[in-house]
Enzyme design. Structure first.
Site, mmCIF file in Angstrom:
data_model
loop_
_atom_site.group_PDB
_atom_site.id
_atom_site.type_symbol
_atom_site.label_atom_id
_atom_site.label_comp_id
_atom_site.label_asym_id
_atom_site.label_seq_id
_atom_site.Cartn_x
_atom_site.Cartn_y
_atom_site.Cartn_z
ATOM 1 N N ARG A 1 -1.972 -69.302 -35.214
ATOM 2 C CA ARG A 1 -0.930 -70.153 -35.682
ATOM 3 C C ARG A 1 -0.642 -70.504 -37.057
ATOM 4 O O ARG A 1 0.336 -71.318 -37.320
ATOM 5 C CB ARG A 1 -0.956 -71.472 -34.872
ATOM 6 N N ASP A 2 -1.503 -69.981 -38.129
ATOM 7 C CA ASP A 2 -1.057 -70.303 -39.377
ATOM 8 C C ASP A 2 -1.791 -69.294 -40.224
ATOM 9 O O ASP A 2 -2.277 -69.466 -41.150
ATOM 10 C CB ASP A 2 -1.998 -71.555 -39.545
ATOM 11 N N LEU A 3 -1.278 -68.001 -40.154
ATOM 12 C CA LEU A 3 -1.444 -66.977 -41.082
ATOM 13 C C LEU A 3 -0.526 -66.911 -42.225
ATOM 14 O O LEU A 3 0.635 -67.225 -42.029
ATOM 15 C CB LEU A 3 -0.933 -65.640 -40.020
#
Length: 195
Positions: free
Chosen positions: A19-21
């Site tokens: 969820r936070d690339l």
């Protein structure tokens, strides 16, 4: 990118959504080996909340997928969208959607067409542009279904003759140090480890 997709496939198979690339969460160990780090906002697949207890959105807004901006359910295709944005930035030197406020980026992400990467980086082939457009499709159903599907599409490009294969080198990724992730769960080439 194939190494990153292997790492994503490994965490997705274990039921984890990153969820936070973003660039700071992908450490390049060697030219063909990436380390996925910072699982601080990762959640089990199927857990759809995109808002923290204090009402803040989860993720880095300039890399968020349209469904994240809209606070809709997310799945592995959300991570693949962010991977597509990382590729776009590495190849073109900038993100396709620019702005300085969350609302501006969210609106562009949800409504504007993806600028052709070949305009910004003429060495990008039509095949690579097709892969990027699919990875960064607005609707999750139009994206690659799995990291392995995305990786296979990229591998098929590299299997083509040199005249049709992309002749570009990433611009935005710099070698990282594995020591920077000490004690943090990481995914290396498809293997999730704790350094």
């Amino acid at each position: 990118t194939c190494s990153l997709l292997e790492a994503l496939a490994a965490i997705h198979e274990r039921g984890i959504l990153h969820r936070d690339l973003k660039p700071s969460n992908v450490l390049v160990e060697t030219e063909d080996r990436a380390i996925l780090s910072d699982f601080g906002v990762a959640r089990p697949l199927g857990e759809h909340t995109m808002i923290t207890a204090d009402g803040a959105a989860v993720g880095t807004f300039i890399y968020m997928a349209p469904e994240q901006h809209a606070e809709e359910p997310v799945d592995v295709r959300t991570d693949l969208y962010m991977t597509g944005l990382l590729m776009y930035r590495a190849l073109c030197g900038k993100l396709p959607f620019q702005g300085n406020m969350v609302q501006i980026i969210a609106t562009k992400c949800e409504h504007d067409a993806l600028e052709s990467p070949r305009v910004l980086a003429p060495d990008v082939t039509l095949g690579m542009e097709t892969v990027l457009r699919r990875a960064c499709a607005r609707r999750p159903g139009e994206r690659f279904a799995t990291a392995q599907d995305f990786r296979t599409a990229l591998k098929s490009l590299s299997a083509r003759p040199a005249s049709t294969a992309p002749n570009v080198r990433p611009r935005d990724l710099t070698p990282g140090k594995a020591a920077a992730t000490q004690g943090v769960p990481t995914a290396r080439g498809g293997v999730v480890t704790r350094d």
